[in-house]
Design a protein around this motif. Structure first.
Motif, PDB file in Angstrom:
ATOM      1  N   LEU A 127       0.991  -1.369  -0.125  1.00 41.97           N
ATOM      2  CA  LEU A 127      -0.028  -0.132  -0.176  1.00 41.97           C
ATOM      3  C   LEU A 127       0.731   1.404   0.080  1.00 41.97           C
ATOM      4  N   ASP A 128       2.199   1.129   0.006  1.00 40.57           N
ATOM      5  CA  ASP A 128       3.171   2.158  -0.005  1.00 40.57           C
ATOM      6  C   ASP A 128       3.091   3.167   1.027  1.00 40.57           C
ATOM      7  N   ARG A 129       2.773   2.826   2.361  1.00 43.17           N
ATOM      8  CA  ARG A 129       3.210   3.398   3.383  1.00 43.17           C
ATOM      9  C   ARG A 129       3.778   2.626   4.502  1.00 43.17           C
ATOM     10  N   CYS A 130       4.862   2.064   4.049  1.00 46.04           N
ATOM     11  CA  CYS A 130       5.515   0.905   4.730  1.00 46.04           C
ATOM     12  C   CYS A 130       6.115   1.423   6.109  1.00 46.04           C
ATOM     13  N   GLU A 131       6.586   2.532   6.059  1.00 45.07           N
ATOM     14  CA  GLU A 131       7.222   3.041   7.443  1.00 45.07           C
ATOM     15  C   GLU A 131       6.238   3.079   8.460  1.00 45.07           C
ATOM     16  N   LEU A 132       4.743   3.149   7.855  1.00 48.12           N
ATOM     17  CA  LEU A 132       4.034   3.175   9.164  1.00 48.12           C
ATOM     18  C   LEU A 132       3.240   1.885   9.516  1.00 48.12           C
ATOM     19  N   GLY A 133       3.557   0.931   8.802  1.00 44.50           N
ATOM     20  CA  GLY A 133       2.977  -0.495   8.886  1.00 44.50           C
ATOM     21  C   GLY A 133       3.312  -1.136  10.039  1.00 44.50           C
ATOM     22  N   PRO A 134       2.261  -2.267  10.269  1.00 47.34           N
ATOM     23  CA  PRO A 134       1.359  -2.788   9.370  1.00 47.34           C
ATOM     24  C   PRO A 134       0.469  -1.703   9.284  1.00 47.34           C
ATOM     25  N   THR A 135      -0.053  -1.666   7.867  1.00 45.08           N
ATOM     26  CA  THR A 135      -1.027  -0.664   7.402  1.00 45.08           C
ATOM     27  C   THR A 135      -2.317  -1.419   7.093  1.00 45.08           C
ATOM     28  N   MET A 136      -3.533  -0.880   7.177  1.00 48.74           N
ATOM     29  CA  MET A 136      -4.824  -1.405   6.479  1.00 48.74           C
ATOM     30  C   MET A 136      -5.704   0.044   6.123  1.00 48.74           C
ATOM     31  N   VAL A 137      -6.404  -0.381   5.088  1.00 50.33           N
ATOM     32  CA  VAL A 137      -7.179   0.774   4.470  1.00 50.33           C
ATOM     33  C   VAL A 137      -8.690   0.234   4.386  1.00 50.33           C
ATOM     34  N   ILE A 138      -9.707   1.088   4.955  1.00 50.49           N
ATOM     35  CA  ILE A 138     -11.092   0.397   4.925  1.00 50.49           C
ATOM     36  C   ILE A 138     -11.956   1.201   4.144  1.00 50.49           C
ATOM     37  N   TYR A 139     -12.584   0.665   3.087  1.00 50.33           N
ATOM     38  CA  TYR A 139     -13.474   1.339   2.198  1.00 50.33           C
ATOM     39  C   TYR A 139     -14.770   0.724   2.531  1.00 50.33           C
ATOM     40  N   PRO A 140     -15.753   1.603   1.942  1.00 44.40           N
ATOM     41  CA  PRO A 140     -15.752   2.778   1.163  1.00 44.40           C
ATOM     42  C   PRO A 140     -15.369   4.258   1.548  1.00 44.40           C
ATOM     43  N   GLU A 141     -14.953   3.983   3.015  1.00 44.85           N
ATOM     44  CA  GLU A 141     -14.710   5.419   3.876  1.00 44.85           C
ATOM     45  C   GLU A 141     -13.334   5.898   3.393  1.00 44.85           C
ATOM     46  N   GLY A 142     -12.276   4.925   2.976  1.00 41.59           N
ATOM     47  CA  GLY A 142     -11.146   5.511   2.884  1.00 41.59           C
ATOM     48  C   GLY A 142     -10.319   5.763   4.017  1.00 41.59           C
TER      49      GLY A 142
END
Lengths: 136, 136
Positions: free
Chosen positions: A82-97
């Motif tokens: 997701l290209d936010r590696c420095e902040l990982g582990p990352t997740m994104v929740i849609y449709p809210e984003g």
């Protein structure tokens, strides 16, 4: 912040025409669609990767917990980088984003209960677009 | 259609509270976030899989084309199984939550130009929630 990041954030702040749902779009297939980065980079890579920080196990836990909790219309997917590696582990929740960083099963439980089940936000774990380092 | 699918679609048609963006949510990190299923199943699996239908190559093509087209604020991600295998290769574009099936580089070009760049819809490739088989 570099120019590329500036440009990306500007683009996000003023979304391209049509990123809103249209009245005639089909209903959402998943009411909530979660993507957990499980990307793998070679050991020693300067940006690190989410999988080296336990994201595969945490995502498996999240998927099992969502099922145990009986959350309908929710899918807990793995995704590539997701290209936010420095902040990982990352997740994104849609449709809210809405983006989160998470480290423990307790973080996952809180995101499932507060955000996914009740539609709230877990402020302490949320990521902001201009954020390049974990807070705390 | 089975009961599980019925239940899921019902849940999607009446989204859980809070699936809309809130006024105080951070701006979207990506104005458009595309997820292309690249799941691999063993050969002969009754549901098939997107990768066996060329999704890895098509996603790589889509990523390169989006870059060539200079589309800012767009990310073309790989994802694990989106669970609509019979309709694959499948992709979903958020925050709109619009799904497509696609087979060729020309399909990808049309989705990039019509949907991602101009905010339109490619009707001939769009998937509906109750769809279980490819049309045509």
């Amino acid at each position: 912040m570099n120019d590329v990041a500036d440009k990306r954030i500007e683009a996000a702040a003023a979304p391209a025409p049509g990123t809103e749902r249209r009245a005639d779009d089909p209903p959402l297939y998943y009411a909530r669609h979660v993507f957990c980065c499980t990307n793998v980079r070679p050991e020693g890579h300067p940006r690190g990767c989410c999988s080296a920080k336990g994201s595969v196990q945490l995502r498996n836990y999240m998927k099992a917990r969502a099922k145990e909790m009986g959350l309908d219309g929710v899918r807990i997917n793995v995704s590539g980088c997701l290209d936010r590696c420095e902040l990982g582990p990352t997740m994104v929740i849609y449709p809210e984003g809405v983006w989160y960083t998470y480290r423990t099963p307790e973080d996952v439980d809180e995101i499932l209960e507060t955000h996914v089940r009740r539609g709230g936000r877990v402020r302490r774990l949320m990521l902001h677009p201009d954020q390049t380092e974990p807070r705390e």
